[in-house]
Design a protein around this motif. Structure first.
Motif, PDB file in Angstrom:
ATOM      1  N   TYR A 121       7.682 -23.717   2.673  1.00  0.00           N
ATOM      2  CA  TYR A 121       8.781 -23.399   1.805  1.00  0.00           C
ATOM      3  C   TYR A 121      10.036 -24.220   1.852  1.00  0.00           C
ATOM      4  CZ  TYR A 121      12.931 -20.662   0.051  1.00  0.00           C
ATOM      5  OH  TYR A 121      13.979 -20.358  -0.365  1.00  0.00           O
ATOM      6  N   TYR A 242      -0.446 -22.321   3.491  1.00  0.00           N
ATOM      7  CA  TYR A 242       0.768 -21.962   4.015  1.00  0.00           C
ATOM      8  C   TYR A 242       0.929 -22.162   5.630  1.00  0.00           C
ATOM      9  CZ  TYR A 242       1.197 -19.838  -0.446  1.00  0.00           C
ATOM     10  OH  TYR A 242       1.485 -19.432  -2.074  1.00  0.00           O
ATOM     11  N   GLN A 264      11.108 -16.848   0.539  1.00  0.00           N
ATOM     12  CA  GLN A 264       9.797 -17.455   1.260  1.00  0.00           C
ATOM     13  C   GLN A 264       8.603 -16.502   0.862  1.00  0.00           C
ATOM     14  OE1 GLN A 264       9.053 -19.185   5.458  1.00  0.00           O
ATOM     15  NE2 GLN A 264       8.199 -17.200   5.405  1.00  0.00           N
ATOM     16  N   LYS A 268       5.758 -17.212  -2.111  1.00  0.00           N
ATOM     17  CA  LYS A 268       4.526 -17.602  -1.647  1.00  0.00           C
ATOM     18  C   LYS A 268       3.646 -16.764  -2.985  1.00  0.00           C
ATOM     19  CE  LYS A 268       3.192 -16.252   2.518  1.00  0.00           C
ATOM     20  NZ  LYS A 268       3.343 -15.568   3.839  1.00  0.00           N
TER      21      LYS A 268
END
Length: 472
Positions: A121, A242, A264, A268
């Motif tokens: 992120y 991730y 964040q 996602k």
């Protein structure tokens, strides 16, 4: 006349010297900007300088892109699992802008068929490169006229001499491309390292939380640097993942920089939704995998894990597990949020997530703080409300009184003893004020009020524990 001759002679000597130096650097080409070395190369650990040459002149069909979270991948092992001839182009602390730049260099060669991309992120929070004024943009473009910055760089002159003259058994870690910038063998892993960084981060995160960019800004940077690349290259297979930071890292963000944690989580999902528009993109999420993130023996600090985890990530991608779908994207986020909400940080032992029930029924505790002498501490008022216990607190004396049927406990902040029906009773840990809330050791308080605590471990998830409270 003599002065003029001196100046002319001096200029000629300068030009000759510069020509010799420039020719030497060009021929040796220590960063391999023009050709792959014909000698045993001495690679540079300065990734922003070394990677463009590797991307331009080496043979591969798959590249690894990302921050230091991707540095412990071993390209040969990645290639075995994901069927490719792999070149690692990781850049420590890199933003999506920098990652896009090196990806463009590699793609321009026409070799790239696959990209494995570790997507942090933080990389899309920023829209910059490190040390903008000194960044080697000239190594990333096709303009030969600005290569003088490479040719006449004193560091490159020294590097060229080192590459030719140093014994081949010196600087071994800079001679093996498969292990270049892989720090696994030199790292120390474990809870001690993690908690040392945790103590630092609790202050640092509060100071950085004021500068969190808006979600719209982050989305635009993601569009500019990543989505535009995917659109331009439908022939390339993109695999994003991730990275699994330790659960302690996530908890620091959640508790001290909630805007960052929220962004964040939102990003996602947003990134997955954008990726879903392309048939050549897959995305995997390892951030709620408790078998990795709760095991602090795998981490050298709050974020960076061992090479064994990198290999596990590759094996999971090859097996198509951990893949994000429209059915599980929200579930992945909610699992991570539940984990950080219930996390108990125990500096004397493993971290774990705790659920609390009362006679088998779930109860809400707004805050489960760090343990004290292995005693889980909870907000005392929340505990009293959930258990139906009468609670009062005297601010001047910092004394709490809890009454349940025929039992009365009087407890003072910081004291190691409580008065239970007038009799001194030792507490395993004192009550304290943490983040402006009065917290108490859960098991000790339950027992002095004539209650019981049954502790149960989840058989499938060893880092998840339940305390079931009951009172006679």
């Amino acid at each position: 006349m003599k002065n003029i001759r001196f100046v002319i002679t001096f200029l000629i000597l300068v030009i000759l010297f510069s020509s010799v130096v420039g020719t030497f650097v060009y021929v040796v080409d220590p960063l391999q900007q023009y050709r792959k070395a014909s000698y045993s190369p001495l690679f540079s650990g300065q990734q922003r300088y070394q990677n463009p040459g590797l991307a331009k002149n080496y043979t591969y069909d798959m590249i690894i892109i990302g921050s230091s979270m991707t540095e412990n991948f071993v390209p040969s092992k990645v290639g075995e699992s994901l069927d490719g001839n792999v070149l690692k182009l990781s850049i420590e602390g890199s933003t999506a802008k920098e990652q896009r730049m090196i990806a463009d260099v590699a793609i321009h060669t026409g070799q790239v068929k696959k990209i494995l991309w570790g997507l942090d992120y933080f990389s899309v929070r920023e829209n910059s490169v490190r040390d903008e004024e000194s960044f080697p943009f000239y190594l990333y473009d096709e303009n030969k006229w600005n290569d003088f910055k490479y040719i006449f760089n004193i560091s490159n002159v020294k590097h060229a001499f080192g590459a030719l003259l140093l014994p081949k058994d010196q600087y071994a870690r800079f001679r093996n491309l498969d292990l270049l910038n892989n720090w696994d063998s030199s790292a120390q892993y474990g809870p001690d390292q993690v908690f040392a960084k945790w103590k630092e981060a609790r202050f640092a995160e509060q100071t950085t939380s004021e500068n969190e960019p808006s979600l719209d800004v982050v989305k635009q940077r993601f569009e500019d640097h990543i989505i535009s690349l995917i659109k331009a290259h439908p022939e390339i297979e993109f695999t994003f993942y991730y990275p699994p930071y330790s659960i302690v890292r996530q908890q620091v963000w959640y508790s001290l920089n909630p805007a960052r944690f929220s962004n964040q989580q939102a990003m996602k999902k947003y990134m997955f939704e954008q990726f879903s528009n392309f048939n050549n993109v897959k995305v995997f999420d390892f951030q709620s995998d408790s078998s990795i993130t709760y095991d602090l023996s795998l981490y050298k600090d709050l974020s960076h894990h061992s090479a064994g985890v990198n290999q596990s990530i590759i094996e999971a991608i090859a097996a198509d597990t951990h893949r994000v779908t429209k059915e599980n994207v929200d579930l992945n986020n909610s699992m991570l949020e539940q984990q950080v909400q219930s996390l108990v940080i125990n500096e004397n032992g493993p971290v774990f997530s705790l659920s609390i029930t009362m006679d088998g029924q779930a109860v809400a505790m707004k805050q489960i703080t760090t343990t004290s002498k292995n005693q889980v501490r909870v907000p005392l008022k929340d505990f009293a409300m959930a258990a139906g216990i009468e609670f009062s607190y005297d601010i001047p004396s910092k004394t709490a009184t809890l009454t349940r049927e025929n039992v009365q406990a009087i407890i003072t902040v910081g004291e190691s003893e409580a008065l239970v029906n007038g009799q001194p009773t030792t507490l395993e840990a004192p009550i304290q004020i943490v983040q402006n809330r009065l917290v108490a050791p859960l098991i000790a308080i339950t027992r002095i009020l004539d209650g019981k605590v049954e502790i149960t471990n989840d058989q499938h998830h060893p880092y998840f524990i339940n305390y079931d409270l009951s009172f006679k």
